[in-house]
Design a protein around this motif. Structure first.
Motif, PDB file in Angstrom:
ATOM      1  N   TRP A   1       0.905  -1.253   0.009  1.00 60.44           N
ATOM      2  CA  TRP A   1       0.114   0.045  -0.017  1.00 60.44           C
ATOM      3  C   TRP A   1       0.989   1.136  -0.094  1.00 60.44           C
ATOM      4  O   TRP A   1       1.864   1.371   0.456  1.00 60.44           O
ATOM      5  CB  TRP A   1      -0.955   0.152   1.217  1.00 60.44           C
ATOM      6  N   LEU A   2       0.172   2.194  -0.641  1.00 53.58           N
ATOM      7  CA  LEU A   2       0.901   3.710  -0.531  1.00 53.58           C
ATOM      8  C   LEU A   2      -0.334   4.387   0.097  1.00 53.58           C
ATOM      9  O   LEU A   2      -1.327   4.538  -0.177  1.00 53.58           O
ATOM     10  CB  LEU A   2       1.171   4.396  -1.854  1.00 53.58           C
ATOM     11  N   ILE A   3       0.076   4.997   1.284  1.00 48.84           N
ATOM     12  CA  ILE A   3      -0.614   6.006   1.827  1.00 48.84           C
ATOM     13  C   ILE A   3      -0.337   7.436   1.701  1.00 48.84           C
ATOM     14  O   ILE A   3       0.720   7.926   1.976  1.00 48.84           O
ATOM     15  CB  ILE A   3      -0.863   5.798   3.519  1.00 48.84           C
ATOM     16  N   LEU A   4      -1.346   8.445   1.337  1.00 49.51           N
ATOM     17  CA  LEU A   4      -1.159   9.685   1.046  1.00 49.51           C
ATOM     18  C   LEU A   4      -2.293  10.469   1.894  1.00 49.51           C
ATOM     19  O   LEU A   4      -3.230  10.131   1.665  1.00 49.51           O
ATOM     20  CB  LEU A   4      -1.280   9.973  -0.398  1.00 49.51           C
ATOM     21  N   THR A   5      -1.707  11.361   2.687  1.00 55.97           N
ATOM     22  CA  THR A   5      -2.661  11.881   3.719  1.00 55.97           C
ATOM     23  C   THR A   5      -2.713  13.808   3.325  1.00 55.97           C
ATOM     24  O   THR A   5      -3.330  14.305   4.010  1.00 55.97           O
ATOM     25  CB  THR A   5      -2.211  11.875   5.022  1.00 55.97           C
ATOM     26  N   SER A   6      -2.224  13.946   2.206  1.00 56.46           N
ATOM     27  CA  SER A   6      -2.236  15.638   2.054  1.00 56.46           C
ATOM     28  C   SER A   6      -1.899  15.767   0.479  1.00 56.46           C
ATOM     29  O   SER A   6      -1.272  14.743  -0.131  1.00 56.46           O
ATOM     30  CB  SER A   6      -1.270  16.391   2.864  1.00 56.46           C
TER      31      SER A   6
ATOM     32  N   LEU B   1       0.560  -1.941  -6.437  1.00 53.04           N
ATOM     33  CA  LEU B   1       0.545  -1.022  -5.271  1.00 53.04           C
ATOM     34  C   LEU B   1      -0.919  -0.500  -5.286  1.00 53.04           C
ATOM     35  O   LEU B   1      -1.438   0.025  -6.078  1.00 53.04           O
ATOM     36  CB  LEU B   1       1.496  -0.016  -5.266  1.00 53.04           C
ATOM     37  N   LYS B   2      -1.613  -0.700  -3.807  1.00 55.49           N
ATOM     38  CA  LYS B   2      -2.800  -0.107  -3.650  1.00 55.49           C
ATOM     39  C   LYS B   2      -2.431   1.264  -3.039  1.00 55.49           C
ATOM     40  O   LYS B   2      -1.567   1.699  -2.303  1.00 55.49           O
ATOM     41  CB  LYS B   2      -3.571  -0.858  -2.844  1.00 55.49           C
ATOM     42  N   ILE B   3      -3.588   2.262  -3.411  1.00 57.63           N
ATOM     43  CA  ILE B   3      -3.454   3.546  -2.809  1.00 57.63           C
ATOM     44  C   ILE B   3      -4.568   3.862  -1.821  1.00 57.63           C
ATOM     45  O   ILE B   3      -5.705   3.853  -2.358  1.00 57.63           O
ATOM     46  CB  ILE B   3      -3.044   4.627  -3.836  1.00 57.63           C
ATOM     47  N   ALA B   4      -4.079   4.573  -0.780  1.00 57.97           N
ATOM     48  CA  ALA B   4      -4.958   4.859   0.272  1.00 57.97           C
ATOM     49  C   ALA B   4      -4.935   6.297   0.481  1.00 57.97           C
ATOM     50  O   ALA B   4      -3.659   6.944   0.519  1.00 57.97           O
ATOM     51  CB  ALA B   4      -5.075   4.279   1.661  1.00 57.97           C
ATOM     52  N   VAL B   5      -6.219   7.260   0.357  1.00 61.55           N
ATOM     53  CA  VAL B   5      -5.616   8.748   0.507  1.00 61.55           C
ATOM     54  C   VAL B   5      -6.686   9.096   1.707  1.00 61.55           C
ATOM     55  O   VAL B   5      -7.925   8.490   1.734  1.00 61.55           O
ATOM     56  CB  VAL B   5      -6.081   9.567  -0.787  1.00 61.55           C
TER      57      VAL B   5
END
Length: 260
Positions: A63-68, A92-96
């Motif tokens: 996973w790739l996590i992006l919070t901004s 790769l899965k992406i969470a925002v």
């Protein structure tokens, strides 16, 4: 008499200079006079090495996590600098976290695999779609001053989280002269904060200029969400308005509901 909802009101916003135009527009559309006092400067991290190493081994992450929005922009800028594009993300899965972060991700031609129902990082762990045990997660983030709770909660659930600095946010050197004059003249009706860091930097700049809490007494203080509100309470002993939806639109709406 001005018939616009916030006609005659002066609102001070404290977002980074590179991010202020959207919120300025939202408030100006209501008739408010908007003053900008950037309380953040967004810049490159002190070193690219950790992010570069992570990008070189993207195939090892789940996973790739992006919070901004800043996290999105600096991550993809670095990807391009290293001669890669979105194809390097492979499976790769992406969470925002948040609509704005999602919007910036879409500008790179990608759709998030997971967006938590609430626009706060804590909600991400509660509602994560996969069992977190043994998930390897890449988290590009601000270099200093970010909240640690998300990483701690992910790790408690058994995830392996690799934090890498993707950008840095610092405090500007001074308050714009026109803003300081308006503060001293008590012509500002309300000040808005969209992050805890802007609250802390704003207060640092006020004190640096020789100001104190008395300077803020005539102002209403509006916050984008619970964490930002808590920082306001810690430093100013009050917060007058808090957005119900933790977005810039939500912040505008709570101002409209309470200041017209």
């Amino acid at each position: 008499m001005d018939r616009a909802p916030l006609g005659g009101k002066t609102i001070l916003i404290t977002r980074a200079a590179s991010q202020s135009s959207e919120f300025t527009k939202l408030l100006a559309e209501t008739g408010a006079k908007v003053l900008e006092m950037p309380a953040l400067e967004i810049r490159e991290p002190s070193t690219w090495e950790p992010l570069d190493q992570a990008i070189a081994t993207l195939e090892t992450f789940d996973w790739l996590i992006l919070t901004s929005a800043n996290g999105v922009e600096y991550f993809f800028q670095r990807l391009e600098t290293l001669g890669k594009d979105v194809r390097a993300l492979g499976k790769l899965k992406i969470a925002v976290v948040g609509k704005k972060t999602e919007k910036f991700l879409r500008q790179h031609g990608l759709k998030a695999d997971y967006i938590p129902p609430d626009f706060i990082a804590d909600s991400l762990v509660e509602n994560f779609p996969d069992p977190l045990q043994n998930q390897k997660i890449l988290f590009p983030r601000v270099e200093t001053g970010g909240r640690k709770i998300l990483v701690q909660e992910l790790a408690q659930q058994g995830a392996q989280v690799v934090e890498v600095p993707a950008y840095e946010s610092g405090c500007p050197r001074q308050i714009p002269a026109a803003v300081w004059q308006a503060l001293e003249a008590q012509t500002i009706d309300l000040v808005t904060f969209a992050s805890s860091k802007t609250v802390r930097n704003f207060w640092q700049l006020i004190q640096q200029q020789g100001g104190d809490l008395a300077l803020l007494k005539p102002l209403k203080i509006a916050s984008i969400g619970p964490q930002t509100s808590q920082t306001c309470l810690n430093l100013f002993q009050r917060v007058d308005l808090e957005a119900e939806v933790y977005t810039l639109e939500g912040l505008r709406d709570v101002i409209l509901d309470n200041c017209v």
